[in-house]
Design a protein around this motif. Structure first.
Motif, short mmCIF file in Angstrom:
data_model
loop_
_atom_site.label_atom_id
_atom_site.label_comp_id
_atom_site.label_asym_id
_atom_site.label_seq_id
_atom_site.Cartn_x
_atom_site.Cartn_y
_atom_site.Cartn_z
N THR A 184 0.82 -1.21 0.00
CA THR A 184 0.00 0.00 0.00
C THR A 184 0.85 1.26 0.00
OG1 THR A 184 -1.73 -1.18 1.18
CG2 THR A 184 -1.85 1.21 1.23
N ASP A 185 2.00 1.22 0.67
CA ASP A 185 2.87 2.40 0.73
C ASP A 185 3.50 2.72 -0.62
OD1 ASP A 185 2.35 2.72 3.42
OD2 ASP A 185 4.06 1.48 4.03
N GLU A 186 3.51 1.77 -1.54
CA GLU A 186 4.12 1.99 -2.86
C GLU A 186 3.09 2.11 -3.97
OE1 GLU A 186 6.74 -1.30 -3.31
OE2 GLU A 186 7.92 -0.77 -1.56
N ILE A 194 1.21 3.88 -6.33
CA ILE A 194 1.26 5.23 -6.90
C ILE A 194 -0.13 5.74 -7.26
CG2 ILE A 194 2.15 6.58 -8.84
CD1 ILE A 194 4.61 4.83 -8.78
N ASP A 218 -2.64 5.79 -5.53
CA ASP A 218 -3.21 6.50 -4.38
C ASP A 218 -3.06 8.01 -4.53
OD1 ASP A 218 -4.00 4.15 -3.25
OD2 ASP A 218 -2.42 4.11 -1.72
N PHE A 219 -2.10 8.44 -5.32
CA PHE A 219 -1.89 9.87 -5.56
C PHE A 219 -3.14 10.50 -6.16
CE2 PHE A 219 -0.53 13.38 -8.29
CZ PHE A 219 0.25 14.12 -7.41
N LEU A 274 -2.79 12.92 0.12
CA LEU A 274 -1.50 12.52 0.68
C LEU A 274 -0.77 13.74 1.24
CD1 LEU A 274 -0.36 10.14 -2.16
CD2 LEU A 274 -1.43 9.51 -0.01
N SER A 322 6.14 13.78 2.46
CA SER A 322 7.11 13.07 1.63
C SER A 322 6.45 12.07 0.68
CB SER A 322 8.13 12.35 2.51
OG SER A 322 7.49 11.36 3.29
N LYS A 323 5.36 11.43 1.10
CA LYS A 323 4.68 10.48 0.22
C LYS A 323 4.10 11.21 -0.99
CE LYS A 323 2.48 6.80 1.69
NZ LYS A 323 1.45 5.88 2.21
N SER A 369 7.09 12.11 -3.30
CA SER A 369 7.68 10.96 -4.00
C SER A 369 6.76 10.43 -5.09
CB SER A 369 8.04 9.85 -3.01
OG SER A 369 6.88 9.30 -2.45
N PHE A 370 5.45 10.37 -4.83
CA PHE A 370 4.50 9.93 -5.85
C PHE A 370 4.42 10.92 -7.00
CE2 PHE A 370 1.68 6.98 -3.05
CZ PHE A 370 2.75 6.09 -2.96
#
Length: 94
Positions: free
Chosen positions: A66-68, A70, A72-73, A78, A81-82, A85-86
């Protein structure tokens, strides 16, 4: 249809990968009716289209934490930093 769309644009597509962050959904998608339990036995057969596509080799399903994820952007608010990064990954900055 994504593979056909990208090939129409001139790209070559070796693998059509669907990222999924739900392991239960991956089991249901790859095994179809064989992995049906008490709670999901009422699922209509027409919803197993993805299972047919996996069996034909048109789509591959891979687990993505889930943390990776993309995507979700586009669907979740968000922070920090997330978000950065996305955004970089989507814009191809890194």
């Amino acid at each position: 249809w994504t593979k056909l769309f990208l090939e129409e644009l001139g790209y070559t597509v070796d693998r059509n990968i669907l990222k999924q962050d739900n392991k239960a959904a991956i089991l249901l998608e790859t095994n179809g009716r064989k992995s049906v339990g008490k709670r999901n036995r009422a699922i209509n057969v027409r919803y197993f289209f993805l299972t047919d596509q996996i069996a034909r080799g048109n789509v591959e399903v891979e687990y993505c934490c889930t943390d990776e994820m993309i995507g979700d952007f586009m669907t979740k608010p968000l922070q920090g930093s997330k978000f950065r990064s996305f955004r970089k990954a989507i814009l191809g900055e890194d």
